[in-house]
Write a protein that holds these residues in place. Structure first.
Motif, short mmCIF file in Angstrom:
data_model
loop_
_atom_site.label_atom_id
_atom_site.label_comp_id
_atom_site.label_asym_id
_atom_site.label_seq_id
_atom_site.Cartn_x
_atom_site.Cartn_y
_atom_site.Cartn_z
N GLY A 191 0.79 -1.22 0.00
CA GLY A 191 0.00 0.00 0.00
C GLY A 191 0.82 1.26 0.00
O GLY A 191 0.53 2.22 -0.74
N GLU A 192 1.87 1.32 0.83
CA GLU A 192 2.64 2.55 0.91
C GLU A 192 3.34 2.86 -0.40
O GLU A 192 3.37 4.01 -0.85
N GLN A 193 3.90 1.84 -1.03
CA GLN A 193 4.57 2.05 -2.32
C GLN A 193 3.60 2.62 -3.35
O GLN A 193 3.91 3.57 -4.08
N ARG A 208 9.19 -0.15 -12.35
CA ARG A 208 9.33 0.70 -11.16
C ARG A 208 9.40 2.17 -11.57
O ARG A 208 8.81 3.04 -10.92
N LEU A 209 10.10 2.46 -12.64
CA LEU A 209 10.18 3.85 -13.11
C LEU A 209 8.81 4.34 -13.54
O LEU A 209 8.46 5.51 -13.31
N ARG A 210 8.02 3.49 -14.16
CA ARG A 210 6.66 3.90 -14.55
C ARG A 210 5.83 4.22 -13.32
O ARG A 210 5.03 5.15 -13.33
N GLN A 211 6.00 3.43 -12.27
CA GLN A 211 5.25 3.70 -11.04
C GLN A 211 5.66 5.04 -10.44
O GLN A 211 4.85 5.70 -9.79
N TYR A 212 6.90 5.45 -10.66
CA TYR A 212 7.36 6.75 -10.18
C TYR A 212 7.00 7.87 -11.16
O TYR A 212 7.54 8.97 -11.08
N ASN A 213 6.11 7.59 -12.10
CA ASN A 213 5.58 8.57 -13.04
C ASN A 213 6.58 8.97 -14.12
O ASN A 213 6.47 10.05 -14.72
N PHE A 214 7.56 8.12 -14.40
CA PHE A 214 8.42 8.34 -15.55
C PHE A 214 7.76 7.72 -16.79
O PHE A 214 7.12 6.68 -16.70
N GLU A 215 7.94 8.36 -17.92
CA GLU A 215 7.52 7.78 -19.19
C GLU A 215 8.70 7.00 -19.75
O GLU A 215 9.74 7.59 -20.07
N VAL A 216 8.56 5.70 -19.86
CA VAL A 216 9.67 4.83 -20.24
C VAL A 216 9.60 4.51 -21.73
O VAL A 216 8.56 4.04 -22.22
N LEU A 217 10.70 4.75 -22.44
CA LEU A 217 10.81 4.47 -23.87
C LEU A 217 12.03 3.60 -24.12
O LEU A 217 12.87 3.41 -23.22
#
Length: 720
Positions: free
Chosen positions: A365-367, A415-424
């Motif tokens: 939940g926290e993550q 994990r980067l997507r969860q941190y709101n990064f757009e991954v390409l």
């Protein structure tokens, strides 16, 4: 004689005075207390003191429960929000509302109802956010039992995002007029069709197609009525399904327009067909403008249903229907966290369980909540592009229905997507598209971004030796394009594999030198008999294995101190003797000082397990490091790490066997690996507040809810 008389008189007077004084003192002296008097006095003192203590204890208990303050005395801060969450809450400027939509009661295995084991844990976590976030509001709603609160939440979301709702309402308000216009035209045509000699049409294909086209107009009014009923039905939902209603309208109008096009095509090629009766051909000619009008009306309304954007009210409707969700409501956007993301079995645990054992859902939940708050408080997504030198994508997620496995960097990318990064992903050589076309793959690869689209992205350079991706067609070096990106003020995380290109031209302006032909090695470490077989202690008998717990003095690495990592093999990184002017260079991943380390060039000896030693003629002398960080005036940043394999899925998935055996915890054996990668990206993105250990690296069970009986016992016991 007279003198004697006077003397006797004086003596008598003094005696009388002394007697009077003695009697007075005796009268003033208090008399002894009775036992009853002592009981009353001391009993009253004890009673008053007891009452005071009870009142003070009650006041303390009341204040503690009123303020909700708790002190976490555990060494790992197991019952507190993690450092990264604290940083996110500190930086979040806008107001955030957290809403638990967990049911208080769920159905048991026997079919009855029982208290939910999940709702109290979620409520406890949300309270931690409320206590630690100055702009955080929390609400707990049972979507089954608290209808009034659900209605209030619907009104709040509808009011907060009223502009979105208004766009959909405009379409819903406009569609009846268009439907009536189409219905009137179609009904008038249906009367004309009823008078045609359709029974005289032949059985050939042309005649039957003409029949279907002519009768299509009769089907339009009932279809419109069916759509109206569906729209009215979904609008009675709580909250109204505006999105579903608009989609229903758009689908119907698209269908009417598409059918109209087919009708017009049939009319165009059939109106001159001599096999058809003359009245039928005449009707086709006269009905062509009518169908063009119907198509125009349908296309105009269908166009209004497109590109209306997301609808937060629909997200709320979906979450209420799904139950057991968490809403994270920001000032301009909202996130819905479903049950499956908060309580999910870990793939690592599935592999560790014996056959027949059921996995216990892991509380994440926290993550999930922290990353949602982070996303809602960012103006736009920062792009991250994994660049490679040919070969297939390395960070794409797996596609289970099609049996395609994810790339080796798929988990760190997620994990980067969860941190709101757009991954390409980008193949800088441009050869992969050609190779995929030549191989005629069943599922062609997704199109990759253009050079222009990745100019403002952070590059993750996967520096694998040229030809390793495709030995038959080795690719040229990536160094020129990486150097061009950095010279423009861009940022990059450069990961080196052994025997890869040194990228000298790209890294020299930053005062960093990589030695892909020299692996970091150390003297043989003698492990005592009592410590043999203990993971890294045992592995350090190999010269290229280091047990690094001190990661260096830089914002990226400071939060990682004492966390275990696996960085094998490590390419030697050194700093230039004369750093360019104005460039700030910091070495990271220093090697332990208790033994000598150098850059070993004899790969054959390392592979065969032979003893190695420093060769001043060939090897790279210390001080060497596992990485370096540099920043230029004006903003260009680069992080160089001597390992490309430390962040692959296989390493991140390794479960700590000791914690699993002793406490049943499914946590990463090398938590510093993913944290080092993520912190590097945060620093390159200039998101310094995020530089902390994530909740994922400190996964421990949260405090369990205390039962009412136990709570009462503690209260009474504490007062006593």
């Amino acid at each position: 004689m007279a003198d004697n008389t006077e003397t006797n008189s004086s003596t008598a007077a003094a005696a009388a005075a002394a007697t009077s004084t003695t009697e007075k003192r005796s009268a003033d002296k208090p008399t002894g207390e009775s036992q009853k008097q002592r009981w009353v006095k001391y009993g009253a003192n004890v009673a008053i003191a007891s009452v005071v203590v009870i009142l003070l204890a009650a006041a303390l208990v009341y204040l503690a429960q009123k303020t909700g303050r708790r002190i976490d005395t555990t060494e790992s801060r197991a019952y507190s929000l993690k450092p990264q969450t604290a940083a996110i809450l500190k930086e979040a400027k806008g107001k955030t509302k957290l809403v638990s939509l967990y049911r208080q009661e769920v159905r048991s295995e026997t079919g009855g109802m029982k208290k939910s084991p999940y709702a109290p844990v979620v409520s406890d976590l949300l309270d931690e956010y409320r206590r630690n976030g100055r702009n955080v509001e929390v609400e707990v709603i049972d979507p089954v039992q608290q209808n009034a609160k659900v209605e209030a939440l619907i009104s709040e979301v509808a009011s907060k995002y009223g502009g979105e709702v208004q766009k959909y309402r405009q379409v819903i308000d406009a569609y009846p007029k268009t439907f009536d216009q189409i219905r009137q035209v179609a009904s008038a045509e249906a009367e004309k069709v009823a008078k045609l000699p359709l029974d005289k049409l032949g059985e050939d294909d042309d005649s039957q197609y003409a029949l279907l086209a002519i009768e299509e107009v009769r089907k339009v009014p009932p279809r419109l009525k069916d759509t109206e009923e569906r729209v009215q039905r979904v609008l009675t939902d709580k909250p109204p399904d505006y999105k579903g209603a608009v989609e229903e309208i758009g689908d119907r109008m698209t269908g009417v327009s598409g059918n109209g096009k087919q009708v017009l095509d049939i009319f165009a090629r059939s109106k001159a067909n001599a096999k058809l009766p003359e009245p039928v051909r005449q009707y086709m000619a006269s009905a062509t403008p009518v169908w063009e009008q119907i198509r125009k009306l349908a296309d105009e309304l269908a166009g209004q249903t497109k590109n209306l954007g997301e609808l937060k009210l629909d997200d709320l409707r979906t979450s209420l229907k799904a139950k057991d969700t968490i809403l994270v409501v920001g000032e301009n956007d909202m996130r819905v966290i479903p049950f499956e993301q908060v309580w999910r079995p870990d793939d690592r645990e599935l592999r560790a369980l014996a056959p027949g054992q059921e996995p216990k859902p892991r509380f994440a939940g926290e993550q999930q909540i922290s990353t949602a708050i982070l996303a809602l408080n960012q103006q736009k997504k920062q792009k991250v592009v994994f660049v490679r030198n040919g070969g297939p994508p390395l960070a794409e997620p797996g596609t289970f229905p099609f049996g395609r496995r994810g790339g080796p960097f798929s988990q760190i990318a997620e994990r980067l997507r969860q941190y709101n990064f757009e991954v390409l992903e980008k193949d800088l050589s441009g050869m992969w598209a050609m190779q995929a076309q030549m191989q005629q793959q069943q599922m062609p690869p997704a199109p990759e971004p253009s050079d222009e689209q990745i100019k403002d992205a952070i590059w993750v350079v996967l520096n694998i030796p040229a030809g390793q991706q495709n030995p038959m067609m080795p690719s040229p070096t990536m160094a020129p394009k990486v150097g061009e990106h950095l010279n423009r003020g861009g940022s990059a995380l450069v990961l080196f594999d052994m025997q890869a290109d040194a990228m000298t031209d790209a890294l020299k302006p930053f005062g960093i030198e990589a030695h892909p032909g020299a692996l970091a090695a150390h003297e043989i470490v003698t492990v005592s008999a009592g410590r043999q077989g203990e993971g890294l202690e045992e592995a350090q008998r190999y010269p290229i294995v280091f047990d690094i717990r001190n990661y260096g003095d830089h914002p990226i690495t400071r939060p990682l101190q004492s966390l275990q990592s696996l960085l094998v093999p490590l390419v030697s990184i050194t700093l230039a003797k004369d750093a360019p002017a104005g460039v700030k260079v910091t070495p990271i991943l220093p090697f332990p000082e208790n033994f000598k380390a150098w850059g070993e060039t004899d790969f054959e000896a390392l592979q065969t397990g032979e003893a190695v030693k420093f060769d001043a003629g060939r090897d790279v002398a210390g001080p060497i490091y596992g990485g370096a960080v540099a920043e230029k005036p004006g903003g260009a940043r680069v992080v160089v790490l001597g390992s490309v394999r430390f962040a692959i899925d296989r390493v991140l998935n390794d479960v700590d066997p000791e914690l699993y055996r002793s406490r049943g915890l499914v946590v990463s054996q090398y938590p510093a690996n993913a944290e080092l990668f993520a912190n590097s990206l945060f620093w390159l993105a200039k998101q310094e507040p995020m530089l902390a250990i994530s909740p994922a690296a400190m996964e421990v069970p949260r405090i369990q809810p205390i039962s009412p009986g136990s709570l009462k016992a503690w209260r009474v016991g504490g007062l006593i």
